[in-house]
Design an enzyme around this catalytic site. Structure first.
Site, mmCIF file in Angstrom:
data_model
loop_
_atom_site.group_PDB
_atom_site.id
_atom_site.type_symbol
_atom_site.label_atom_id
_atom_site.label_comp_id
_atom_site.label_asym_id
_atom_site.label_seq_id
_atom_site.Cartn_x
_atom_site.Cartn_y
_atom_site.Cartn_z
ATOM 1 N N LYS A 22 70.112 -14.717 -70.189
ATOM 2 C CA LYS A 22 70.655 -14.519 -68.836
ATOM 3 C C LYS A 22 70.118 -13.199 -68.268
ATOM 4 C CE LYS A 22 74.860 -12.503 -68.331
ATOM 5 N NZ LYS A 22 74.898 -11.336 -67.451
ATOM 6 N N ASN A 23 70.139 -12.140 -69.121
ATOM 7 C CA ASN A 23 69.807 -10.802 -68.621
ATOM 8 C C ASN A 23 68.323 -10.558 -68.454
ATOM 9 O OD1 ASN A 23 72.491 -10.421 -68.452
ATOM 10 N ND2 ASN A 23 72.668 -9.150 -70.275
ATOM 11 N N ARG A 94 76.737 -8.681 -59.748
ATOM 12 C CA ARG A 94 76.138 -7.359 -59.707
ATOM 13 C C ARG A 94 74.635 -7.404 -59.914
ATOM 14 N NH1 ARG A 94 77.078 -3.054 -60.188
ATOM 15 N NH2 ARG A 94 75.465 -2.758 -61.749
ATOM 16 N N CYS A 118 82.914 -3.703 -61.550
ATOM 17 C CA CYS A 118 83.482 -4.950 -62.063
ATOM 18 C C CYS A 118 84.502 -4.525 -63.108
ATOM 19 C CB CYS A 118 82.404 -5.832 -62.651
ATOM 20 S SG CYS A 118 81.714 -5.119 -64.117
ATOM 21 N N ARG A 123 80.002 0.692 -62.805
ATOM 22 C CA ARG A 123 78.662 0.092 -62.629
ATOM 23 C C ARG A 123 77.887 0.775 -61.488
ATOM 24 N NH1 ARG A 123 78.814 -4.971 -65.203
ATOM 25 N NH2 ARG A 123 76.552 -4.760 -65.377
ATOM 26 N N ILE A 125 75.015 2.701 -59.298
ATOM 27 C CA ILE A 125 73.561 2.443 -59.213
ATOM 28 C C ILE A 125 72.812 3.703 -58.787
ATOM 29 C CG2 ILE A 125 73.749 -0.047 -58.750
ATOM 30 C CD1 ILE A 125 73.251 0.680 -55.767
ATOM 31 N N ASP A 126 73.424 4.862 -59.027
ATOM 32 C CA ASP A 126 72.802 6.120 -58.602
ATOM 33 C C ASP A 126 71.406 6.312 -59.190
ATOM 34 O OD1 ASP A 126 74.413 6.383 -61.042
ATOM 35 O OD2 ASP A 126 73.641 8.419 -61.077
ATOM 36 N N GLN A 127 71.208 5.853 -60.432
ATOM 37 C CA GLN A 127 69.891 6.015 -61.074
ATOM 38 C C GLN A 127 68.845 5.108 -60.423
ATOM 39 O OE1 GLN A 127 69.311 8.212 -64.042
ATOM 40 N NE2 GLN A 127 71.054 8.963 -62.865
ATOM 41 N N ASP A 308 77.070 -5.684 -75.431
ATOM 42 C CA ASP A 308 77.420 -7.087 -75.150
ATOM 43 C C ASP A 308 77.851 -7.854 -76.403
ATOM 44 O OD1 ASP A 308 74.828 -7.509 -72.612
ATOM 45 O OD2 ASP A 308 76.761 -6.484 -72.602
ATOM 46 N N VAL A 330 78.820 2.630 -73.778
ATOM 47 C CA VAL A 330 78.023 2.230 -72.607
ATOM 48 C C VAL A 330 78.876 1.988 -71.370
ATOM 49 C CG1 VAL A 330 76.375 0.526 -71.742
ATOM 50 C CG2 VAL A 330 76.247 1.288 -74.126
ATOM 51 N N ARG A 400 79.528 -17.907 -66.582
ATOM 52 C CA ARG A 400 78.487 -17.067 -65.976
ATOM 53 C C ARG A 400 77.319 -16.869 -66.927
ATOM 54 N NH1 ARG A 400 80.067 -11.603 -65.046
ATOM 55 N NH2 ARG A 400 77.825 -11.545 -64.691
HETATM 56 C C1 EPZ Z 1 72.700 -4.810 -68.008
HETATM 57 O O1 EPZ Z 1 73.629 -4.273 -67.080
HETATM 58 C C2 EPZ Z 1 73.266 -6.150 -68.440
HETATM 59 N N1 EPZ Z 1 73.394 -7.024 -67.281
HETATM 60 C C3 EPZ Z 1 74.632 -5.969 -69.088
HETATM 61 O O2 EPZ Z 1 75.057 -7.243 -69.564
HETATM 62 C C4 EPZ Z 1 74.478 -5.044 -70.301
HETATM 63 O O3 EPZ Z 1 75.743 -4.813 -70.877
HETATM 64 C C5 EPZ Z 1 73.871 -3.718 -69.837
HETATM 65 O O4 EPZ Z 1 72.604 -3.957 -69.174
HETATM 66 C C6 EPZ Z 1 73.612 -2.765 -71.008
HETATM 67 O O5 EPZ Z 1 72.784 -3.381 -71.936
HETATM 68 C C7 EPZ Z 1 72.275 -7.622 -66.776
HETATM 69 O O6 EPZ Z 1 71.180 -7.404 -67.238
HETATM 70 C C8 EPZ Z 1 72.490 -8.560 -65.615
HETATM 71 P P1 EPZ Z 1 72.998 -0.331 -67.298
HETATM 72 P P2 EPZ Z 1 73.235 -2.950 -66.211
HETATM 73 O O7 EPZ Z 1 72.373 -0.019 -65.994
HETATM 74 O O8 EPZ Z 1 71.804 -2.991 -65.873
HETATM 75 C C9 EPZ Z 1 75.799 3.309 -66.042
HETATM 76 C C10 EPZ Z 1 76.541 -9.021 -69.923
HETATM 77 O O9 EPZ Z 1 77.654 -9.153 -70.457
HETATM 78 N N2 EPZ Z 1 74.862 3.447 -64.924
HETATM 79 O O10 EPZ Z 1 72.222 -0.129 -68.549
HETATM 80 O O11 EPZ Z 1 74.228 -2.818 -65.115
HETATM 81 C C11 EPZ Z 1 76.639 2.047 -65.872
HETATM 82 O O12 EPZ Z 1 77.764 2.315 -65.084
HETATM 83 C C12 EPZ Z 1 76.271 -7.822 -69.030
HETATM 84 O O13 EPZ Z 1 75.573 -9.839 -70.059
HETATM 85 C C13 EPZ Z 1 74.995 4.508 -64.055
HETATM 86 O O14 EPZ Z 1 75.893 5.331 -64.212
HETATM 87 O O15 EPZ Z 1 73.509 -1.828 -67.315
HETATM 88 C C14 EPZ Z 1 77.009 1.704 -67.293
HETATM 89 O O16 EPZ Z 1 78.151 2.447 -67.670
HETATM 90 C C15 EPZ Z 1 77.439 -6.861 -68.980
HETATM 91 N N3 EPZ Z 1 74.139 4.624 -62.994
HETATM 92 C C16 EPZ Z 1 75.793 2.177 -68.093
HETATM 93 O O17 EPZ Z 1 75.076 3.091 -67.241
HETATM 94 C C17 EPZ Z 1 73.134 3.717 -62.779
HETATM 95 O O18 EPZ Z 1 72.376 3.880 -61.789
HETATM 96 C C18 EPZ Z 1 74.856 1.041 -68.507
HETATM 97 O O19 EPZ Z 1 74.404 0.434 -67.343
HETATM 98 C C19 EPZ Z 1 73.009 2.638 -63.683
HETATM 99 C C20 EPZ Z 1 73.866 2.525 -64.748
#
Ligand code: EPZ
Length: 423
Positions: A22-23, A94, A118, A123, A125-127, A308, A330, A400
């Site tokens: 999915k991811n 998202r 969520c 979640r 997206i600042d980065q 996950d 995480v 989902r």
């Molecule tokens: C992806 O989410 C996956 N989703 C998530 O899977 C997975 O848990 C996650 O990566 C970590 O492996 C998809 O790929 C669709 P992150 P993503 O950006 O990209 C913080 C599932 O169950 N962060 O690595 O959103 C964020 O808040 C889902 O399949 C910032 O602060 O994950 C989080 O605490 C759940 N600022 C942490 O980093 C940012 O700009 C990890 O987020 C981006 C992220």
């Protein structure tokens, strides 16, 4: 409302095949917006998030056709001419934010509703935004919509992420592939789904190097074209079935994924006393005769223990002979299944990002509610070994990310059914 009813106590056996990740699939779909043309994406799972991403692409003017029997998507983005994505779709999923980089690359403009948080966390997206800004994108916030403008052109830059964010790495990678010059992403996420995306981008004519390492190099190119690609196997779907096998299988083989992508969870299972046999694209597990050895888990970005898989291991930890200490590094709120596990008889204490799980306990079937995608799947796993029936509601979370979840379990010896219950 739809409820999954699980009858506990049935041994699993045989072989289950997992689908595409999915991811990864969701990002591969977003990437098709970058170059006009017809794309064939294979091994795409039949899950509701894929349907939602298909709606996003359709609203942008692409044509999307999913062949359920072949698990194949045909996407034609030749006529795509819009760059505004609607709040109602982005707020439902998202992952829609992954369309931001592609729209910037194709149209030099994008309007994407700021995704809300969520239930597993803010979640942010600042980065994503900080990295794209380094490439020359200007952002405004227009009543909750992110308005991106790259009309002054995109230039390669050195982008250092605060945190190896999966989504940020992907969005910046896709925003950089036609930027002038070279982009370096430092502290990049290393997940296998990122490597899968980079492989597809390079098939489209991009020049992405060392994806899967902490430093990804993107050399800007002028031309991109459509391509065909096969989605990498879903390591989390595989891990979910492997935990089910560790809980209650004489012998269960899970195929269709690369065991290297699940190395740490597999080593944790071996440490706990589960027999694990790795194959080329499969793993076979057997529930141990004696009780499991407790194990401590720290979720971390890949190759660390995947967040996950945390909920699924929490269920396994309830059967271990002693205390297991789980730390969720995480996401800030990923223990929501604990209350329902306790109602099923589990002994778990949560303090901030830590959960202490005591075992072994005999779980009892109960009415429970999916708190999120992986928590819901984990509650179904708990039902497999609970005494009596477990009724898991809010199954939309599970749909989902898991295709034919009940059907796949029944094919390997479980006794489950989707039943309709009054709200
Ligand atoms: C992806 O989410 C996956 N989703 C998530 O899977 C997975 O848990 C996650 O990566 C970590 O492996 C998809 O790929 C669709 P992150 P993503 O950006 O990209 C913080 C599932 O169950 N962060 O690595 O959103 C964020 O808040 C889902 O399949 C910032 O602060 O994950 C989080 O605490 C759940 N600022 C942490 O980093 C940012 O700009 C990890 O987020 C981006 C992220």
């Amino acid at each position: 409302m739809d409820v999954i009813r699980v009858e506990g106590g049935h041994k699993l056996h045989g072989t289950v095949h997992v689908g595409g990740a999915k991811n990864s699939a969701l990002k591969l779909m977003a990437a098709t917006m970058m170059a006009p043309g017809v794309y064939h994406l294979s091994n795409v799972p039949n899950i509701s998030d894929v349907g939602l991403m298909g709606q996003v692409l359709t609203m942008l003017g692409a044509s999307v056709d999913y062949d359920e029997t072949q698990h194949r998507l045909t996407i034609d983005t030749s006529a795509a001419d819009k760059w505004v994505t609607p709040y109602e779709l982005v707020s439902k999923m998202r992952a829609s934010i992954s369309i931001l980089g592609p729209l910037i690359t194709r149209f030099k403009h994008a309007v994407v509703a700021m995704p809300g948080g969520c239930n597993i966390g803010a979640r942010s997206i600042d980065q994503h935004l900080a990295g794209l800004k380094m490439l020359g994108v200007h952002f405004d916030n227009d009543h909750g919509d992110i308005v991106a403008d790259a009309s002054s052109g995109l230039k390669g830059a050195l982008v250092t992420l605060d945190f190896p964010s999966v989504g940020a790495t992907e969005n910046i990678m896709m925003g950089a592939i036609t930027a002038k010059g070279t982009t370096i992403i430092e502290n990049a996420a290393r997940e296998p789904e990122i490597v899968d995306l980079a492989n597809m981008l390079n098939k489209m004519g991009a020049d992405v190097r060392d994806a899967g390492s902490h430093v990804v190099e993107i050399h800007g190119v002028d031309e991109l074209h459509a391509c065909d690609h096969t989605t990498v196997g879903d390591r989390i779907e595989a891990g979910t079935f492997l935990v089910a096998g560790a809980l209650s299988a004489d012998e269960l083989t899970v195929e269709g994924f690369n065991p290297v992508h699940l190395d740490i969870p597999l080593r944790k299972m071996e440490y706990m006393g589960i027999r694990v046999e790795r194959g080329e694209n499969r793993v076979t597990v057997c529930a141990p005769e004696k009780t499991l050895v407790p194990a401590d888990i720290q979720t971390l970005p890949f190759p660390g223990f995947p967040t996950d898989m945390q909920a699924q291991f929490m269920v396994l930890a309830t059967q271990a002979n002693g205390s297991s200490f789980i730390t969720e590094n995480v996401f800030e709120n990923r223990f929501m299944l604990v209350a329902d596990l306790i109602r099923m008889g589990a002994e778990i204490r949560v303090e901030d990002r830590h959960a202490l799980v005591k075992g072994p306990v005999k779980l009892m079937g109960a009415r429970v509610k999916s708190p999120d995608l992986r928590g819901g799947a984990a509650l179904v796993l708990a039902g497999l070994i609970a005494e009596g029936y477990t009724l898991v509601s809010d199954t939309f979370h599970i749909k989902r990310g898991y295709e034919a979840f009940v059907e796949k379990f029944n094919a390997i010896g479980a006794v489950m059914a989707h039943i309709d219950m009054p709200d």
